[in-house]
Design a protein around this motif. Structure first.
Motif, PDB file in Angstrom:
ATOM      1  N   ALA A  14     -31.961 123.558  25.996  1.00 22.22           N
ATOM      2  CA  ALA A  14     -30.673 123.453  25.296  1.00 22.22           C
ATOM      3  C   ALA A  14     -30.751 123.548  23.770  1.00 22.22           C
ATOM      4  O   ALA A  14     -29.800 123.185  23.093  1.00 22.22           O
ATOM      5  N   ALA A  15     -31.872 123.989  23.223  1.00 23.09           N
ATOM      6  CA  ALA A  15     -31.945 124.159  21.765  1.00 23.09           C
ATOM      7  C   ALA A  15     -32.986 125.221  21.450  1.00 23.09           C
ATOM      8  O   ALA A  15     -34.019 125.291  22.116  1.00 23.09           O
ATOM      9  N   VAL A  16     -32.678 126.050  20.456  1.00 24.60           N
ATOM     10  CA  VAL A  16     -33.665 127.070  20.085  1.00 24.60           C
ATOM     11  C   VAL A  16     -34.442 126.645  18.839  1.00 24.60           C
ATOM     12  O   VAL A  16     -35.457 127.224  18.504  1.00 24.60           O
ATOM     13  N   THR A  17     -33.924 125.633  18.167  1.00 27.96           N
ATOM     14  CA  THR A  17     -34.655 125.107  17.001  1.00 27.96           C
ATOM     15  C   THR A  17     -34.800 123.586  17.165  1.00 27.96           C
ATOM     16  O   THR A  17     -33.986 122.941  17.820  1.00 27.96           O
ATOM     17  N   SER A  18     -35.811 123.039  16.503  1.00 29.31           N
ATOM     18  CA  SER A  18     -36.038 121.594  16.573  1.00 29.31           C
ATOM     19  C   SER A  18     -35.031 120.864  15.693  1.00 29.31           C
ATOM     20  O   SER A  18     -34.472 121.445  14.755  1.00 29.31           O
ATOM     21  N   SER A  19     -34.865 119.575  15.954  1.00 29.98           N
ATOM     22  CA  SER A  19     -33.992 118.753  15.096  1.00 29.98           C
ATOM     23  C   SER A  19     -34.529 118.752  13.670  1.00 29.98           C
ATOM     24  O   SER A  19     -35.743 118.739  13.445  1.00 29.98           O
ATOM     25  N   SER A  20     -33.594 118.731  12.716  1.00 27.33           N
ATOM     26  CA  SER A  20     -33.977 118.662  11.296  1.00 27.33           C
ATOM     27  C   SER A  20     -34.428 117.230  10.966  1.00 27.33           C
ATOM     28  O   SER A  20     -34.162 116.282  11.727  1.00 27.33           O
ATOM     29  N   LEU A  21     -35.031 117.095   9.792  1.00 28.94           N
ATOM     30  CA  LEU A  21     -35.452 115.765   9.327  1.00 28.94           C
ATOM     31  C   LEU A  21     -34.223 114.850   9.187  1.00 28.94           C
ATOM     32  O   LEU A  21     -34.266 113.663   9.560  1.00 28.94           O
ATOM     33  N   ALA A  22     -33.123 115.417   8.677  1.00 29.99           N
ATOM     34  CA  ALA A  22     -31.906 114.610   8.486  1.00 29.99           C
ATOM     35  C   ALA A  22     -31.394 114.066   9.823  1.00 29.99           C
ATOM     36  O   ALA A  22     -30.982 112.906   9.934  1.00 29.99           O
ATOM     37  N   MET A  23     -31.446 114.918  10.830  1.00 33.15           N
ATOM     38  CA  MET A  23     -30.977 114.509  12.165  1.00 33.15           C
ATOM     39  C   MET A  23     -31.922 113.454  12.759  1.00 33.15           C
ATOM     40  O   MET A  23     -31.473 112.437  13.307  1.00 33.15           O
ATOM     41  N   ALA A  24     -33.234 113.710  12.649  1.00 38.53           N
ATOM     42  CA  ALA A  24     -34.215 112.759  13.195  1.00 38.53           C
ATOM     43  C   ALA A  24     -34.052 111.404  12.506  1.00 38.53           C
ATOM     44  O   ALA A  24     -34.156 110.350  13.142  1.00 38.53           O
ATOM     45  N   THR A  25     -33.770 111.421  11.209  1.00 40.87           N
ATOM     46  CA  THR A  25     -33.604 110.170  10.455  1.00 40.87           C
ATOM     47  C   THR A  25     -32.359 109.428  10.947  1.00 40.87           C
ATOM     48  O   THR A  25     -32.388 108.213  11.176  1.00 40.87           O
ATOM     49  N   GLN A  26     -31.277 110.165  11.148  1.00 42.14           N
ATOM     50  CA  GLN A  26     -30.038 109.531  11.632  1.00 42.14           C
ATOM     51  C   GLN A  26     -30.234 108.965  13.044  1.00 42.14           C
ATOM     52  O   GLN A  26     -29.754 107.877  13.367  1.00 42.14           O
ATOM     53  N   LEU A  27     -30.959 109.701  13.867  1.00 39.11           N
ATOM     54  CA  LEU A  27     -31.208 109.223  15.238  1.00 39.11           C
ATOM     55  C   LEU A  27     -32.048 107.945  15.250  1.00 39.11           C
ATOM     56  O   LEU A  27     -31.990 107.165  16.200  1.00 39.11           O
ATOM     57  N   SER A  28     -32.822 107.734  14.174  1.00 39.61           N
ATOM     58  CA  SER A  28     -33.744 106.596  14.144  1.00 39.61           C
ATOM     59  C   SER A  28     -33.170 105.366  13.446  1.00 39.61           C
ATOM     60  O   SER A  28     -33.867 104.348  13.324  1.00 39.61           O
ATOM     61  N   VAL A  29     -31.907 105.440  12.990  1.00 38.94           N
ATOM     62  CA  VAL A  29     -31.369 104.334  12.182  1.00 38.94           C
ATOM     63  C   VAL A  29     -31.329 102.993  12.917  1.00 38.94           C
ATOM     64  O   VAL A  29     -31.344 101.942  12.284  1.00 38.94           O
ATOM     65  N   ALA A  30     -31.274 103.068  14.252  1.00 35.94           N
ATOM     66  CA  ALA A  30     -31.133 101.800  14.991  1.00 35.94           C
ATOM     67  C   ALA A  30     -32.455 101.059  15.149  1.00 35.94           C
ATOM     68  O   ALA A  30     -32.474  99.917  15.623  1.00 35.94           O
ATOM     69  N   ILE A  31     -33.562 101.679  14.750  1.00 34.45           N
ATOM     70  CA  ILE A  31     -34.856 100.985  14.883  1.00 34.45           C
ATOM     71  C   ILE A  31     -34.915  99.870  13.837  1.00 34.45           C
ATOM     72  O   ILE A  31     -34.789 100.134  12.634  1.00 34.45           O
ATOM     73  N   PRO A  32     -35.085  98.613  14.288  1.00 35.57           N
ATOM     74  CA  PRO A  32     -35.110  97.518  13.310  1.00 35.57           C
ATOM     75  C   PRO A  32     -36.292  97.645  12.354  1.00 35.57           C
ATOM     76  O   PRO A  32     -37.347  98.172  12.733  1.00 35.57           O
ATOM     77  N   ARG A 176     -27.109 119.999   7.659  1.00 35.41           N
ATOM     78  CA  ARG A 176     -28.436 120.586   7.448  1.00 35.41           C
ATOM     79  C   ARG A 176     -29.164 120.830   8.768  1.00 35.41           C
ATOM     80  O   ARG A 176     -30.258 121.358   8.781  1.00 35.41           O
ATOM     81  N   ASN A 177     -28.555 120.393   9.868  1.00 35.94           N
ATOM     82  CA  ASN A 177     -29.183 120.670  11.160  1.00 35.94           C
ATOM     83  C   ASN A 177     -28.725 122.042  11.656  1.00 35.94           C
ATOM     84  O   ASN A 177     -27.619 122.475  11.352  1.00 35.94           O
ATOM     85  N   VAL A 178     -29.577 122.711  12.403  1.00 35.18           N
ATOM     86  CA  VAL A 178     -29.200 124.005  13.005  1.00 35.18           C
ATOM     87  C   VAL A 178     -29.248 123.858  14.519  1.00 35.18           C
ATOM     88  O   VAL A 178     -30.310 123.670  15.082  1.00 35.18           O
ATOM     89  N   PRO A 179     -28.076 123.928  15.208  1.00 32.28           N
ATOM     90  CA  PRO A 179     -26.731 123.960  14.636  1.00 32.28           C
ATOM     91  C   PRO A 179     -26.331 122.566  14.122  1.00 32.28           C
ATOM     92  O   PRO A 179     -26.954 121.567  14.516  1.00 32.28           O
TER      93      PRO A 179
END
Ligand SMILES: C[S@@+](CC[C@H](N)C(=O)[O-])C[C@H]1O[C@@H](n2cnc3c(N)ncnc32)[C@H](O)[C@@H]1O
Length: 196
Positions: A14-32, A176-179
Motif C-alpha cells: 500500500a505504499a511506494v515510498t517509505s514514511s518521511s521523518l516528519a511522519m515517523a516523528t508524529q507517529l511516535s509522539v505517544a511514546i512516553p 512533507r510526506n509522499v503522499p
C-alpha cells in the motif's frame, strides 16, 4: 525495495515510498519520555519509523516490530539489532506479547494498510485485537493518507477508532510526506469493545 515489493503485492504494501521523518516523528509522539514502555510497531516495512522509535526510546523499554513480509523482516533485523523483529501478522499480536511475557503494550504504532482491517466474518476485527493488547492507559497511532481520507475504508477505520477509544486526535496534514498524510492519535481504549 518498498517499490519492488509494492509491485508484487500492492494491497498488502500500500505504499511506494517509505514514511518521511516528519511522519515517523508524529507517529511516535505517544511514546512516553520516561519509564520502560513496551512499544509495538505494526507493518515496520524497511524501517522508516523504526529508527525514529529507537531514537525516542533511547535504550529504554522494549520495541517489538511486526512485519509480515519476510524480506523486510530480515532487513529490519540486520539494520536494527536492538529491535525485536517478528515476522508475522498483526492479528497475532496477543501471542507475540504472551511469548515475550509482556502483559500489554503501552504504545502501538501502525502504518498497516487497510487490508488487514477489512471486515471478515471469519476473523475478529483487527482493531478489537489491538485494543485488547493495549495497556488501559496506552495509546495507538495510525498513519492515514490525506488523499484517500474520504474513501469508505478510511472512514470506516476512523469510525472504528472513535468507537474504540475515548479520545482520537487527528494531526494536521504532513505535507512533507509522499503522499501527504495525517496521523490518528488514539488514547484511553474502551475495554467493553465489540466492533462486529
Ligand atoms: C505502508 S507500508 C509501511 C512501511 C513503513 N512502516 C513506513 O512507514 O514506511 C505497510 C507495511 O505493512 C506490512 N503489512 C501489511 N499487512 C500486514 C500484516 N497483516 N501484519 C504485519 N505487517 C503487515 C507490509 O508488508 C508493509 O511493509
Amino acid at each position: 525495495m518498498l517499490l519492488r515489493e509494492f509491485l508484487r503485492n500492492p494491497l498488502g504494501i500500500a505504499a511506494v515510498t517509505s514514511s518521511s521523518l516528519a511522519m515517523a516523528t508524529q507517529l511516535s509522539v505517544a511514546i512516553p519520555e520516561s519509564g520502560e514502555p513496551v512499544v509495538v510497531e505494526l507493518g515496520a516495512g524497511t524501517g522508516a519509523c523504526t529508527g525514529v522509535i529507537q531514537h525516542r526510546l533511547n535504550g529504554r523499554g522494549r520495541h517489538i516490530a511486526v512485519e509480515v513480509n519476510p524480506t523486510f523482516a530480515k532487513l529490519l533485523s540486520k539494520r536494527f539489532p536492538r529491535v525485536d523483529v517478528v515476522c508475522g501478522e498483526a492479528k497475532d499480536l496477543p501471542k507475540f506479547l504472551a511469548d515475550r511475557r509482556a502483559q500489554a503494550a503501552e504504545v502501538i504504532i501502525s502504518t498497516l494498510p487497510w487490508e488487514p482491517f477489512a471486515p471478515s466474518s471469519a476473523q475478529r476485527p483487527l482493531l478489537e485485537t489491538l485494543v485488547e493488547s493495549l495497556d488501559r492507559n496506552g495509546a495507538y497511532t495510525q498513519a492515514a493518507y490525506t488523499v484517500t481520507r474520504w474513501a469508505p475504508p478510511a472512514r470506516r477505520q476512523l469510525r472504528q477508532l472513535q468507537a474504540s477509544f475515548e479520545e482520537v486526535v487527528v494531526s494536521e496534514t504532513i505535507w512533507r510526506n509522499v503522499p501527504p498524510a495525517r496521523v490518528y492519535i488514539a488514547r484511553r481504549p474502551r475495554n467493553d469493545l465489540r466492533l462486529h
